[in-house]
Write an enzyme that holds these catalytic residues in place. Structure first.
Site, mmCIF file in Angstrom:
data_model
loop_
_atom_site.group_PDB
_atom_site.id
_atom_site.type_symbol
_atom_site.label_atom_id
_atom_site.label_comp_id
_atom_site.label_asym_id
_atom_site.label_seq_id
_atom_site.Cartn_x
_atom_site.Cartn_y
_atom_site.Cartn_z
ATOM 1 N N ASP A 1 0.829 -1.192 0.000
ATOM 2 C CA ASP A 1 0.000 0.000 0.000
ATOM 3 C C ASP A 1 0.867 1.246 0.000
ATOM 4 O O ASP A 1 1.646 1.470 0.936
ATOM 5 C CB ASP A 1 -0.925 0.005 1.212
ATOM 6 C CG ASP A 1 -1.852 1.203 1.209
ATOM 7 O OD1 ASP A 1 -2.256 1.633 0.110
ATOM 8 O OD2 ASP A 1 -2.163 1.725 2.285
ATOM 9 N N ASP B 1 -2.604 5.785 -6.233
ATOM 10 C CA ASP B 1 -2.745 4.788 -5.176
ATOM 11 C C ASP B 1 -2.714 3.374 -5.751
ATOM 12 O O ASP B 1 -3.364 3.094 -6.760
ATOM 13 C CB ASP B 1 -4.066 5.030 -4.431
ATOM 14 C CG ASP B 1 -4.242 4.137 -3.231
ATOM 15 O OD1 ASP B 1 -3.299 4.022 -2.425
ATOM 16 O OD2 ASP B 1 -5.320 3.531 -3.087
#
Length: 439
Positions: A107, A318
């Site tokens: 992440d 992202d």
């Protein structure tokens, strides 16, 4: 352990990383596994393609809403903004001595790597074995009195006043809480080498609750964000603040069997022909880029001026959000432009998850316009298979969805078949069109 200090940690990390860097020449790659791949511990052969589509949309919207909540409320800013269910790409690695294999979601919005640990006060149902730190000779708790602990924006001491404890809150009712520690992490490189990295700061979670149904094969997350405790900053001079990923296209109507790559150090440098770069906001915790417009063919739709943004850095790139999310009114303009250009039979998505889909079998030579994201200094022409995702054979859907009062996110689907590189020293993100299935 009582004499353990922040400076001691830095010394051990520095000396250990120098030795490792000579061994691997400052360059290494690891395999990334899509959560729906046949290689993934999450692989469920009974799950329908419809369910996969719904999951992607749900994860995208939930993650956008939660990132907004975290940033607007200033909660745990050094930590992850990940909703745990939302991980999309994972990697296997080992923790401890002897090495204990675990799976973690990567992440780029996370500031801490954490795993679920024994003893469990409250734990989710992890179907793989759970790490027991008492079985590892390299595990060390970080004391509450250390500068490492005090440098965290949110920390607490254990009841005996000795151990540094962390808490990461996600959506309501979900959190991970445990001991901040240092441990040895071992990676399997795609080159065939197996290398251990000692003295890496991780969270060892003993209380882990989730407020939704969760299939718990994953042990936790791997933080690739900008915080001091992220994996990137802890590897420090070894990788010179550089990492990149190359995400391969996996058709939804076929089995997910392609692997992607995560690269560190010299091998992560994005260079050569057709490379474009754009700055990210060095003052924010996430990787904020400045998006100026999208183009559909030669029709340009200006982007910007949205509520909640007081700078030109207006969209987050992202790795954990599948789709690209845009404000509703702007999405409507973009969608209308695509409809004007594409001359194919429309297809109604039975799940109503995707607003714009086309039947490519309705034309002998189906054509889609080039979709270009115009960032500050970088025009990124999206791969046709990322701008329009194949959800069934012969069916492609626009990989963008509208949001209501949520943060704008440039999702992972629109990054496939690009080598995307992050340079934390230069504060830039670079893009290079690449066949990631052969990279």
């Amino acid at each position: 352990m009582s004499s353990f200090s922040y400076f001691t940690l830095i010394f051990f990390c520095f000396s250990s990383l120098i030795a490792i860097s000579h061994a691997i020449n400052n360059a290494f790659s690891v395999e990334l596994i899509h959560r729906d791949s046949v290689k993934s511990p999450f692989y469920d052969p009974t799950q329908t393609k419809i369910q996969q589509l719904l999951n992607d949309v749900r994860r995208s919207i939930n993650r956008a809403n939660y990132i907004k909540k975290v940033l607007s409320s200033n909660i745990n800013k050094f930590e992850s903004s990940l909703i745990y269910d939302n991980g999309l790409y994972m990697m296997s690695y080992s923790v401890g001595t002897p090495p204990f294999k675990v799976y973690g979601f990567i992440d780029t919005g996370s500031g801490l790597t954490w795993i679920q640990c024994k003893p469990c006060n409250i734990c989710y149902n992890q179907t793989s074995l759970t790490f027991n730190p008492s079985k590892s000779s390299s595990y060390q708790n970080i004391p509450c009195s250390s500068l490492t602990c005090k440098s965290m924006k949110d920390y607490a001491c254990s009841n005996d006043g000795e151990k540094c404890e962390y808490t990461m809150n996600y959506n309501p009712g979900s959190k991970t809480q445990g001991d901040l520690s240092v441990e040895t992490l071992t990676l399997d490189f795609t080159s065939g080498y197996v290398v251990s990295f000692p003295k890496i700061i991780i969270g060892c979670g003993h209380t882990n609750t989730l407020a939704f149904d969760y299939n718990g094969q994953s042990s936790g997350i791997i933080g690739l964000g900008k915080g001091n405790m992220s994996m990137i900053n802890q590897l420090g001079s070894l990788i010179d603040g550089k990492f990149s990923h190359c995400l391969a296209v996996n058709e939804y109507y076929k089995m997910f069997n392609l692997s992607s790559k995560l690269n560190f150090g010299d091998v992560a440098v994005v260079s050569g022909d057709n490379v474009v770069s754009t700055p990210f906001d060095k003052n924010k915790d996430h990787y904020y880029l400045s998006l100026e417009a999208f183009s559909v063919g030669n029709k340009r739709i200006k982007f910007g001026g949205f509520k909640g943004f007081n700078s030109s850095y207006n969209i987050i790139i992202d790795s954990g959000t599948p789709l690209t999310l845009l404000p509703g009114k702007y999405y409507d303009r973009l969608e209308s432009t695509v409809i004007e250009v594409v001359e194919l039979e429309r297809f109604q998505d039975p799940t109503s998850s995707y607003r714009l889909c086309y039947n490519t079998t309705s034309s002998q030579h189906p054509k889609f316009p080039v979709i270009t994201a115009h960032f500050n200094g970088a025009d990124v022409k999206l791969d046709i298979n990322s701008a329009f995702m194949s959800i069934y054979e012969g069916i492609k859907c626009f990989a963008f969805i509208p949001t209501i009062d949520a943060f704008n996110i440039f999702g992972s689907a629109t990054q496939v078949n690009y080598l995307v590189g992050y340079d934390l020293k230069k504060n830039i993100v670079s893009f290079k069109p690449t066949n990631c299935s052969k990279f």
